[in-house]
Design an enzyme around this catalytic site. Structure first.
Site, short mmCIF file in Angstrom:
data_model
loop_
_atom_site.label_atom_id
_atom_site.label_comp_id
_atom_site.label_asym_id
_atom_site.label_seq_id
_atom_site.Cartn_x
_atom_site.Cartn_y
_atom_site.Cartn_z
N LYS A 191 27.32 7.59 54.89
CA LYS A 191 28.05 8.80 54.50
C LYS A 191 29.16 8.46 53.51
O LYS A 191 30.36 8.48 53.86
CB LYS A 191 28.57 9.51 55.75
CG LYS A 191 27.43 10.08 56.58
CD LYS A 191 27.89 10.63 57.91
CE LYS A 191 28.52 11.98 57.83
NZ LYS A 191 27.54 13.08 57.68
C1 LIG Z 1 23.33 14.54 54.40
C2 LIG Z 1 23.18 14.51 55.88
N1 LIG Z 1 21.95 14.40 56.40
C3 LIG Z 1 21.76 14.38 57.73
C4 LIG Z 1 22.81 14.48 58.61
C5 LIG Z 1 22.55 14.43 60.08
O1 LIG Z 1 23.04 13.24 60.63
P1 LIG Z 1 23.58 13.19 62.12
O2 LIG Z 1 22.48 13.70 62.97
O3 LIG Z 1 23.88 11.76 62.35
O4 LIG Z 1 24.78 14.05 62.17
C6 LIG Z 1 24.11 14.61 58.11
C7 LIG Z 1 25.26 14.72 59.01
O5 LIG Z 1 25.88 13.77 59.37
C8 LIG Z 1 24.30 14.60 56.72
O6 LIG Z 1 25.52 14.70 56.20
#
Ligand SMILES: Cc1ncc(COP(=O)(O)O)c(C=O)c1O
Length: 305
Positions: free
Chosen positions: A154
């Site tokens: 992220k």
């Molecule tokens: C771009 C993106 N894809 C997918 C997710 C889903 O990830 P997670 O299930 O770890 O929150 C997130 C959120 O964190 C995200 O920002």
């Protein structure tokens, strides 16, 4: 109720956690963030932080890529977060936002020779996609290529394109944007991973489709296998397959399991919440609130009993 932040190695009222306008990260997006949910269980009088350790493992992977050095281990970050949540004392669903960032008050495009810091704060937060069934569109904004900025962590700066995608979608009357990979395959939502049901099987884009490998995605894959005996196929998905799938849903820490009823004005299945989607939604909702003893390892209780 006042909230708190962990800022410069101390717990302080959120309103006092302030950074300089010269902070490197706000100019160049040189930071790694996480999003962690604390789910309130009114019967247990407890908040459960969901898969806390996995979120901090992903944060530290991001730090490794962005050359951010934190003086904390995963266990220490978990302890800080639990203490912060205790201090805040909310009795409702919360969202933790940790941020590891290039904190030097210095300009210049680089990641080396810039000091780092860590901040985390907590806010009460309910539903993210505030509809029972989402209407989505394919965005003209793509996920970053592997050699643009690694999509699997992220990185703050990466979210500029996701923000463009989300706003375009909302302002065109949709609830969420689905982004494609640079080679034109389905990747994910602006803040969620995507699953389809095709011929009764779960299918989701693979890590090589420029996704952020979500912790909710991983949880849903495991829950589908353990609780429904359903295997998930991780593979490239063509855009056309979205329109003809039997079911579609999005997964994410913020969005939980959100059914998708429509993509680019095409109804998915019968336009209602799909059977498999609904089952997974219910299983997941139970698990994250600490109601399923099989998955208590994933739930870190905040309050001491
Ligand atoms: C771009 C993106 N894809 C997918 C997710 C889903 O990830 P997670 O299930 O770890 O929150 C997130 C959120 O964190 C995200 O920002």
């Amino acid at each position: 109720m006042p909230s708190y932040a962990y800022f410069k190695k101390q717990f302080v009222p959120l309103a006092e956690a302030k950074i300089s306008v010269m902070t490197h990260a706000i100019h160049y997006g040189t930071a790694i963030f996480e999003g962690i949910r604390g789910n309130w269980n009114s019967e247990h009088k407890q908040t459960y932080l969901f898969r806390l350790k996995e979120h901090y493992e992903r944060l530290l992977d991001g730090c490794q890529i962005m050359r951010i050095t934190l003086p904390y281990t995963v266990d220490e970050l978990c302890r800080i977060t639990v203490e912060l949540a205790q201090k805040c004392g909310f009795e409702e669903d919360i969202y933790v936002r940790p941020l590891a960032y290039k904190s030097a008050e210095a300009l210049g495009v680089r990641v080396h020779d810039i000091s780092d810091d860590f901040v985390a704060f907590i806010i009460p937060w309910g539903r993210y996609i505030d509809v029972d069934k989402a209407r989505c569109c394919i965005s003209s904004w793509q996920r970053p290529g592997d050699n643009t900025a690694p999509p699997q962590v992220k990185i703050m700066g990466n979210y500029a394109s996701n923000a463009l995608a989300k706003s375009d979608a909302i302002e065109s009357g949709f609830d969420e944007a689905i982004m494609l990979s640079p080679d034109g395959h389905v990747s994910e939502g602006s803040g969620e991973n995507l699953f389809l049901v095709i011929d009764g099987k779960l299918v989701t884009p693979a890590t090589y489709n420029n996704i952020l490998p979500g912790i909710t995605r991983d949880s849903v894959i495991k829950l589908a296998q353990n609780e429904l005996g359903l295997e998930t196929i991780e593979r490239s998905i063509d855009r056309g397959e979205l329109y003809t799938a039997e079911e579609c849903f999005l997964t994410g820490t913020a969005a939980h399991v959100t059914p998708v009823a429509e993509i680019d004005h095409r109804q998915i299945g019968n336009g209602e919440i799909g059977e498999i989607t609904e089952k997974l939604q219910n299983i997941y909702a139970d698990v994250i609130r600490g109601n399923n003893p099989k998955y208590l390892d994933w739930c870190m209780p905040v309050y001491k009993k």
